[in-house]
Motif scaffolding. Structure first.
Motif, mmCIF file in Angstrom:
data_model
loop_
_atom_site.group_PDB
_atom_site.id
_atom_site.type_symbol
_atom_site.label_atom_id
_atom_site.label_comp_id
_atom_site.label_asym_id
_atom_site.label_seq_id
_atom_site.Cartn_x
_atom_site.Cartn_y
_atom_site.Cartn_z
ATOM 1 N N UNK A 35 2.400 7.420 -15.832
ATOM 2 C CA UNK A 35 2.273 6.235 -14.991
ATOM 3 C C UNK A 35 2.126 6.654 -13.524
ATOM 4 N N UNK A 36 1.002 6.310 -12.936
ATOM 5 C CA UNK A 36 0.716 6.684 -11.547
ATOM 6 C C UNK A 36 0.344 5.442 -10.757
ATOM 7 N N UNK A 37 0.523 5.515 -9.448
ATOM 8 C CA UNK A 37 0.092 4.432 -8.572
ATOM 9 C C UNK A 37 -1.412 4.522 -8.358
ATOM 10 N N UNK A 38 -1.986 3.483 -7.754
ATOM 11 C CA UNK A 38 -3.434 3.478 -7.528
ATOM 12 C C UNK A 38 -3.862 4.640 -6.641
ATOM 13 N N UNK A 39 -3.109 4.920 -5.586
ATOM 14 C CA UNK A 39 -3.460 6.028 -4.697
ATOM 15 C C UNK A 39 -3.335 7.365 -5.412
ATOM 16 N N UNK B 95 4.041 0.637 -6.926
ATOM 17 C CA UNK B 95 4.443 1.168 -8.224
ATOM 18 C C UNK B 95 4.207 0.180 -9.348
ATOM 19 N N UNK B 96 4.426 -1.099 -9.081
ATOM 20 C CA UNK B 96 4.432 -2.102 -10.137
ATOM 21 C C UNK B 96 3.106 -2.827 -10.327
ATOM 22 N N UNK B 97 2.172 -2.683 -9.385
ATOM 23 C CA UNK B 97 0.953 -3.479 -9.486
ATOM 24 C C UNK B 97 -0.190 -2.792 -8.749
ATOM 25 N N UNK B 98 -1.380 -3.400 -8.859
ATOM 26 C CA UNK B 98 -2.555 -2.931 -8.135
ATOM 27 C C UNK B 98 -2.842 -3.796 -6.911
ATOM 28 N N UNK B 99 -1.859 -4.538 -6.468
ATOM 29 C CA UNK B 99 -2.031 -5.426 -5.324
ATOM 30 C C UNK B 99 -2.226 -4.608 -4.049
ATOM 31 N N UNK B 100 -3.180 -5.028 -3.239
ATOM 32 C CA UNK B 100 -3.404 -4.364 -1.955
ATOM 33 C C UNK B 100 -2.322 -4.777 -0.966
ATOM 34 N N UNK B 101 -1.921 -3.839 -0.100
ATOM 35 C CA UNK B 101 -0.869 -4.094 0.888
ATOM 36 C C UNK B 101 -1.349 -3.674 2.273
ATOM 37 N N UNK B 102 -1.231 -4.582 3.216
ATOM 38 C CA UNK B 102 -1.448 -4.252 4.623
ATOM 39 C C UNK B 102 -0.135 -4.500 5.352
#
Length: 251
Positions: free
Chosen positions: A149-153, A65-72
């Motif tokens: 405001x939307x998330x990257x996905x 929600x807060x950033x464009x950081x990738x998460x695994x």
């Protein structure tokens, strides 16, 4: 690449050293509270679900929600439901422990390749569909000049539908294009569609075609009004109703 490892186990140190040998700048934290201030620093987060203070899925949602950081997500939980919940929370991949270094590096490379592709400017320019405007350069969405405001996905899903507004896209294609995966995770798509409907202010923006998939629709007339003219909670109630249908499995 700046990689944040959120991992309470001692194995995190060894993992960090491995990543450093492969060109990563690594920081290691053992709790969700320690991770939060570092979201903006990181390019990638390797997230263990079992944290001592905060549920890992909650941390994943915050990052998305807060950033464009990738998460695994890296977890010992191997159930399909955990994988589904991880994708729904906004993770870009889910890796079950124990895993090999080569597999981890390959998955990191694949995820970051998708992230870089998502951030590349689109030469075609903004997509305008009635009151909806999608800007692929700034990754911004507007409805009637109101910033959504939307998330990257969520952005990628909406952009995919809007790129071919007259076509019904199958769930399989959406999974491949947005999540780079084709395993059956209908709940993931349904959740993102439900959230987009709510954020856009009308369920009509995304149409469910039963047994096939989804297509881009248009807003109901009241959604075209300025925010101060909109009739209270009517639109949100409509979106909430769609979400209830999704929860009941009727869409």
């Amino acid at each position: 690449m700046r990689t944040l490892i959120v991992e309470p186990d001692a194995e995190a140190k060894s993992l960090g050293q491995t990543l450093e040998r492969n060109g990563h700048e690594v920081r290691i934290v053992t709790s969700g509270a320690q991770a939060r201030p570092l979201f903006q620093w990181a390019d990638l987060v390797l997230l263990e679900l079992e944290l001592p203070d905060i549920d890992g899925f909650m941390i994943c949602r915050e990052v998305a929600t807060e950033s464009d950081v990738a998460v695994i997500i890296t977890s010992q939980r191997a159930d399909e439901m955990d994988k589904v919940l991880g994708l729904q929370a906004g993770s870009d991949d889910y890796l079950v422990k124990p895993f090999g270094v080569r597999e981890l590096l390959a998955r990191i490379e694949a995820v970051m390749r998708r992230v870089r592709r998502d951030k590349e400017p689109d030469a075609a320019g903004p997509i305008v569909h009635g009151a909806l405007r999608i800007d692929p350069v700034g990754h911004e969405v507007y409805v009637n000049r109101r910033r959504v405001h939307v998330t990257r996905k969520e952005f990628n899903l909406l952009h995919l539908l809007a790129s071919d507004p007259g076509r019904v896209l199958s769930r399989e294609r959406i999974m491949l294009e947005v999540w780079n995966d084709d395993w059956a995770a209908s709940r993931t798509i349904d959740t993102h569609v439900s959230m987009l409907r709510r954020k856009l202010g009308a369920s009509h923006w995304i149409v469910t075609v039963r047994g096939v998939g989804f297509r881009l629709g248009s807003a109901c007339p009241s959604a075209l009004l300025a925010p101060e003219q909109q009739p209270g909670a009517t639109l949100l109630e409509g979106a909430a109703g769609e979400e209830e249908k999704l929860s009941a499995g009727t869409t």
